[in-house]
Design an enzyme around this catalytic site. Structure first.
Site, PDB file in Angstrom:
ATOM      1  N   GLU A 199      75.416 -82.959 -50.955  1.00 25.78           N
ATOM      2  CA  GLU A 199      74.225 -82.314 -50.920  1.00 25.78           C
ATOM      3  C   GLU A 199      73.376 -82.297 -52.236  1.00 25.78           C
ATOM      4  OE1 GLU A 199      73.674 -78.365 -49.131  1.00 25.78           O
ATOM      5  OE2 GLU A 199      71.548 -78.207 -49.572  1.00 25.78           O
ATOM      6  N   ASP A 241      70.538 -73.608 -45.686  1.00 25.03           N
ATOM      7  CA  ASP A 241      70.285 -75.114 -45.762  1.00 25.03           C
ATOM      8  C   ASP A 241      71.596 -75.911 -45.582  1.00 25.03           C
ATOM      9  OD1 ASP A 241      67.684 -74.951 -45.696  1.00 25.03           O
ATOM     10  OD2 ASP A 241      67.436 -75.189 -47.634  1.00 25.03           O
ATOM     11  N   ASP A 251      75.967 -76.835 -49.798  1.00 26.47           N
ATOM     12  CA  ASP A 251      75.881 -75.536 -50.317  1.00 26.47           C
ATOM     13  C   ASP A 251      76.271 -74.480 -49.229  1.00 26.47           C
ATOM     14  OD1 ASP A 251      75.033 -76.455 -52.714  1.00 26.47           O
ATOM     15  OD2 ASP A 251      72.748 -76.183 -52.369  1.00 26.47           O
ATOM     16  N   ASP A 294      74.756 -72.163 -48.074  1.00 22.35           N
ATOM     17  CA  ASP A 294      73.737 -71.351 -47.589  1.00 22.35           C
ATOM     18  C   ASP A 294      73.364 -71.830 -46.409  1.00 22.35           C
ATOM     19  OD1 ASP A 294      72.518 -73.836 -48.235  1.00 22.35           O
ATOM     20  OD2 ASP A 294      71.545 -73.046 -50.135  1.00 22.35           O
TER      21      ASP A 294
END
Ligand code: 1YM
Length: 670
Positions: free
Chosen positions: A460, A537, A533, A535
């Site tokens: 990402e 997203d 990541d 998180d």
């Protein structure tokens, strides 16, 4: 008294004859006994030959084996209820209300029916003349004796003809208590209780409730009318669920589609049977039933079974089904002028788009092929299924012209999308970017050309991509950075998917094309590692990528080639040395071990981009140190539902999924 009198009245000859018979029985009994123990010993020596693995799937296999016998009794029409319980200490109990396993002596073995079933390999239900309809499971179907051989103890209670009978085996099938009549009863049925042997199942003897529940739910759907109660008594409060479907696979299809938008509510159902020779001059029946329902999505979901075993690799039943639906829809479309004489025929994939179907056949002598022996090979089945579906699906279209029009419109739009996609693909190919020889410019490829050792990291963001490029092993590790989100393929048609640059890069980098032409032998990496990541997203990108793989490169998941990288969440610097924590619990452990004072500076990684190449390498990429999650799809139907729930149109199931997955919300950024 009666007996004694009789014996007294026997002639000498009769007595001699009787003694001889007894001796013979004794000899046969002793011979059997030796054979039995040798047989069971062979199972214990090489369990893998009988249950494929002694890891968790093999352990659960024991349960399916015993349940299968109860289900066979239900299919024969004698049993209505099956109870499966996980008792304390991971003991399993299976109860049914069928006829009870025969308790009389079987002449061939000199043993009671019950002891024969539990000690002689492959005894199945075939001994004795004129047994009822008995199918062998194939994948399961190794028999109850294998379960006995792999248990520390196993007890059978039979309720039959007014009597209750009991027998017990221990240490892998040695008779501990012979079958004897315990007393009177008005019940009828069989109860089997067993404890798997931990010296065989060295990895685990812990049963997974969800695995058992899901399997039994499926069994209940595949065998309409059978009521299956599953229970877990290990916890403080027992858990119990009941599965009972009078609609059988019709209800199953509706269940799979429950969170999808339907084309129309009806489930189309076809069934039939045909007599075949099963050898030895005996006749048997092949039964087939098919349930199908269209939704407004783009994927095809056809699941097939033979004798209640999921035939993951398809086979002749699926072929017959595909032939029939393609033929029927083409004929209907042409006869009703939805398709003009000069227009190309609709393909099987056009007809299957948005279709959820279950094909279930019962075969007295199934032949399995394929890598995992889950492909049905019997050629006669193709014609039988094709005949049944051909006739009954055609009748459905004729009797329901409105619904027929909806189906044809749906299939025509799939055909149009296919033609448009073909054009798009050709355009892209002319431009060169989808050509397999032209790898995407963003890909930092590895130098090795041996797919088995090659890894593709899909990363990402460009900055993390940069760190990954610098931190990788250039020989075996390739990096493909992704910019932002990728397309949600669950809500997009094929044409748009093709025109998406990020997806195009992934397809080209992996190198095996996409379904229906996906070719696993052409892929360039055997590890595809998603690195996003920690998180929301990141989770979203991860699930989008998984959905894409599931829809267009499913064999990657089926072969276990897809992984999820596990970057650390925290870094603790202590006396110049870094310590990484991959979870909150781990951070607490590290804090304790290092005896850190509260307020000590701890770095919380917000994204992969915050790590320098060296850190990324040593925490996430180095095969010697890293931890990764391997994505596997054990049950296609459950995966199908998970993807629909997560990516489909309805918000409710998505919310529910997110609530259930605490991990997902725990990392929510403020
Ligand atoms: C909890 C497990 O095994 N039930 C069961 C098994 C059998 C019968 C009934 C049965 C079958 C037949 C006739 C037949 C089996 N019998 C045999 C064998 N539940 C469980 N319930 N009568 C009863 O197939 O003809 C094998 S399985 F071989 F003994 F007949």
């Amino acid at each position: 008294m009666e007996e004694e009198k009789k014996e007294n009245e026997m002639s000498i000859d009769q007595v001699k004859e009787a003694e001889l018979a007894d001796e013979k029985a004794d000899a046969s009994y002793t011979a059997t006994n030796i054979q039995v123990l040798e047989g069971l010993e062979a199972v214990r020596k090489r369990p893998g030959m009988y249950i494929a693995t002694t890891a968790s799937p093999g352990l659960h296999h024991l349960v399916w084996e015993i349940v299968d016998n109860a289900v066979d009794e239900a299919l024969a029409g004698y049993c209505k209820n099956i109870h499966v319980s996980i008792l304390k200490d991971n003991v399993i109990r299976v109860e049914d209300d069928g006829r009870g396993i025969p308790v009389d002596t079987v002449s061939k073995s000199g043993l009671s029916g019950v002891e024969t079933v539990f000690t002689i390999l492959h005894a199945g239900g075939k001994f004795g003349a004129g047994g009822g309809y008995k199918v062998s499971g194939g994948l399961h179907g190794v028999g109850a004796s294998v379960v006995n051989a792999l248990s520390v103890w196993l007890e059978v209670t039979v309720y039959k003809d007014g009597g209750e009978y009991f027998t017990r085996f221990k240490d892998g099938g040695h008779v501990d208590v012979h079958l004897h009549r315990v007393g009177d009863t008005t019940k009828s049925g069989t109860t089997v209780v067993f404890k798997p042997d931990a010296t065989i199942f060295t990895e685990t003897t812990e049963f997974n409730y969800e695995t058992i529940r899901d399997h039994l739910r499926q069994t209940a759907y595949l065998n309409k009318g059978v009521r299956i109660v599953v229970r877990d008594e290990r916890g403080e409060e027992p858990i119990e669920e009941v599965f009972h479907y009078n609609g059988g696979i019709k209800e199953y299809v509706a269940y799979i589609n429950k969170n999808k938008t339907l084309l129309f509510d009806d489930v189309i159902y076809c069934e039939g049977r045909e007599q075949v020779d099963i050898g030895g001059g005996e006749k048997g029946y092949i039964y087939a039933e098919i349930a199908m329902q269209y939704n407004d999505g783009y994927s095809a979901n056809v699941f097939s079974f033979c004798n209640n075993v999921n035939t993951h690799e398809g086979g002749t039943h699926e072929e017959g089904f595909r032939l029939a639906i393609t033929r029927v829809v083409n004929n209907y479309a042409r006869e009703n002028k939805f398709l003009k004489d000069n227009e190309e025929s609709l393909t099987a994939d056009d007809v299957r788009e948005g279709l959820t179907a279950i094909i279930s056949v019962r075969h007295p002598n199934p032949q399995y092929e394929g890598q995992t022996k889950t492909k049905l090979g019997n050629s006669e089945v193709r014609k039988i299924v094709s005949g049944i579906v051909g006739e009954q699906f055609n009748r459905f279209l004729l009797e329901n012209p409105k619904l027929a029009r909806l189906i044809v419109a749906k299939v025509l739009s799939a055909a149009n999308a296919r033609l448009a996609a073909r054009t798009a693909r050709e355009q892209v190919r002319r431009k060169g970017s989808l050509e397999l020889t032209t790898l995407p410019g963003k890909l930092a490829d590895c130098s090795s050309k041996n797919p088995e050792e090659c890894e593709l990291f899909i990363v990402e963001g460009n900055s993390a991509g940069g760190s990954a490029k610098d931190g990788r092993n250039r020989r075996t590790q390739a990096i493909l950075p992704l910019r932002g989100k990728i397309l949600n393929v669950e809500k997009t048609n094929v044409q748009k998917i093709f025109n998406n640059a990020e997806i195009g890069n992934i397809i080209t980098a992996i190198g095996g094309g996409i379904s229906p032409e996906f070719d696993i032998s052409k892929i360039r990496y055997h590890k595809i590692i998603i690195m996003t990541d920690a998180d929301v997203d990141g989770s979203h990108i991860r699930i989008l990528l998984l959905t894409f793989f599931y829809r267009f490169m499913r064999p990657l998941l089926e072969n276990g080639y897809v992984y999820i990288a596990q970057p650390p969440l925290y870094k603790v610097e202590y006396h110049g040395k870094p310590y990484y924590a991959y979870s909150d619990q781990q951070l607490e452990v590290i804090k304790k071990q290092l005896n850190l004072k509260p307020g000590y500076a701890i770095q919380r990684y917000k994204g992969l981009g915050e790590m320098n190449p060296e850190q990324l390498k040593e925490t996430t990429m180095d095969p010697e140190i890293r931890k990764m999650l391997r994505v596997n799809i054990q049950d296609g139907i459950d995966a199908e539902q998970a993807f629909t729930d997560l990516m489909g149109d309805n918000v409710e199931p998505r919310k529910e999924f997110i609530h259930k997955n605490a991990q997902f919300v725990k990392n929510l950024d403020a």
